[in-house]
Design a protein around this motif. Structure first.
Motif, PDB file in Angstrom:
ATOM      1  N   PRO A 152      -7.305  -0.267  -7.445  1.00 18.47           N
ATOM      2  CA  PRO A 152      -6.271  -1.638  -6.804  1.00 18.47           C
ATOM      3  C   PRO A 152      -5.511  -2.467  -7.833  1.00 18.47           C
ATOM      4  O   PRO A 152      -6.280  -3.116  -8.760  1.00 18.47           O
ATOM      5  N   VAL A 205       1.014  -1.171  -0.355  1.00 19.41           N
ATOM      6  CA  VAL A 205       0.482  -0.155  -0.157  1.00 19.41           C
ATOM      7  C   VAL A 205       0.813   1.255  -0.366  1.00 19.41           C
ATOM      8  O   VAL A 205       1.448   1.542   0.546  1.00 19.41           O
ATOM      9  N   SER A 210      -4.890   5.488  -7.708  1.00 18.11           N
ATOM     10  CA  SER A 210      -4.660   4.122  -7.053  1.00 18.11           C
ATOM     11  C   SER A 210      -3.808   3.823  -5.249  1.00 18.11           C
ATOM     12  O   SER A 210      -2.560   4.271  -5.355  1.00 18.11           O
ATOM     13  N   VAL A 263      -2.990   0.840  -4.256  1.00 13.05           N
ATOM     14  CA  VAL A 263      -2.323  -0.522  -4.842  1.00 13.05           C
ATOM     15  C   VAL A 263      -2.051  -0.612  -6.298  1.00 13.05           C
ATOM     16  O   VAL A 263      -3.171  -0.188  -7.383  1.00 13.05           O
TER      17      VAL A 263
END
Length: 367
Positions: free
Chosen positions: A106, A10, A62, A64
């Motif tokens: 993600p 993350v 995003s 991720v």
């Protein structure tokens, strides 16, 4: 990991230099809507675009990242595939800009990835051959597919006698290898900063460009900040027919080219995900010879499958497998944060004494 959570890399908030370092964290597993698929990534690649995002050169939101790799099906949704099937995901939806895996949704740097039903119905979840979960194959297939797409556009337009690859990163090196494989005897010049490349500011480069046999194909695979310089330099110095594939991104708006101003970003976007075919190639007159300008975004399903096939077929033949020089680092998910953060904060993106080109993250792929 529980059914309700999974681990992912993350992104942190940007630091004072705009960089977003990453941490391995437990995150909620996404709930699925009708037709959505849930995947368990096995191998995820770290590409040049990811580094640009992490360095703050792009504003993709995003938390991720990861748009390259292979995964196994956990919840098939509308894919029609059995649970456990090994797949890749085409990260670019040609008709829906709201789907851009690992950019605005993600991505694959996680133990679970949700693929929305619209992308599933568009055929963006693609079953891959046995052996595709090998790190070199899984991490290199999507960038190789992009190089093959550019090659297809060029060969459809004119058969080149020489190739200039401007940018010696992941896609540049894969493009050089793919073009030389498909067009034996092609005269090739690599421009970049590696030991086997000509530096873009080398005083002898204009003469090298002017001396290339026509037609000359140029593949531009620089970071987006270098695309304009590469394009104007080859326009200025290449003699005869010049065919340019603007693979790299660049800011929108007009730039000087072929004695006029051209919105190259708009022309680049005209070919997306394999469509249309025949591709759009834009001719311009110039005193040194015609300029045929094209570009592309994303790839088609057939490009991905062709890339997997090429990587798998050449694992043993020749002795050096296809793309072997490009995959420089492999890591597990637990160690991936250290690799990414070390590369972001070290001079020259070096980790363990070697510059990171393509890295492969072994995520796991457990259903």
């Amino acid at each position: 990991m529980t059914a309700a959570t999974h681990r992912a890399l993350v992104r942190r908030s940007p630091d004072a230099r705009g960089r977003t370092l990453v941490d391995v964290a437990e995150v909620p597993t996404p709930s699925l809507g009708p037709g959505d698929a849930l995947l368990a990534p096995v191998i995820a690649g770290v590409c040049g675009t990811d580094w640009q995002i992490l360095r703050g050169l792009r504003d993709d939101p995003s938390p991720v990242l990861g748009h390259e790799g292979v995964a196994r099906v956990v919840e098939p949704g509308d894919t029609g595939l059995p649970v456990g099937t090994t797949v890749t995901v085409n990260p670019t939806h040609p008709d829906d800009p709201s789907f851009l895996l690992g950019h605005n949704l993600p991505g694959l740097w996680a133990e679970r990835a949700r693929i929305p039903a619209s992308a599933v119905r568009a055929g963006l979840v693609v079953p891959v051959p046995d052996g595709a979960d090998e790190p070199r194959v899984a991490a290199l297939a999507e960038p190789l597919a992009s190089a093959l797409y550019g090659l297809d556009i060029a060969v459809h337009t004119t058969r080149p006698a020489a190739l200039v690859v401007w940018g010696d990163g992941i896609v540049g090196r894969l493009a050089r290898e793919a073009w030389q494989y498909e067009l034996p005897g092609l005269h090739t010049l690599l421009v970049g900063h590696g030991a086997d490349a000509v530096d873009p500011h080398d005083g002898g480069l204009p003469e090298l460009l002017a001396g290339l046999p026509s037609p000359v194909a140029v593949v531009i695979v620089t970071p987006r900040t270098g695309t304009g310089e590469a394009l104007t330099t080859v326009d200025r110095h290449v003699r005869g027919t010049l065919l340019v594939d603007v693979h790299a991104g660049l800011p929108s708006g007009d730039m000087p080219l072929a004695g006029r101003t051209v919105d190259v970003a708009a022309l680049r976007a005209a070919n997306c995900g394999g469509a249309p075919w025949p591709p759009r190639v834009y001719p311009f007159d110039r005193p040194a010879g015609p300029l045929l300008l094209s570009g592309h975004r994303g790839v088609a399903r057939e490009h991905l499958l062709r890339a997997f096939g090429l990587l798998l077929a050449r694992r043993q033949e020749p002795a050096t497998p296809f793309g072997a020089e490009v995959l420089t680092h492999e890591t597990g998910l637990d160690e991936a944060a250290d690799l990414v953060n070390s590369a972001l904060t070290s001079p020259g993106r070096a980790v363990d004494g070697r510059r990171v080109l393509k890295a492969a993250i072994r995520v796991g792929g457990q259903p």
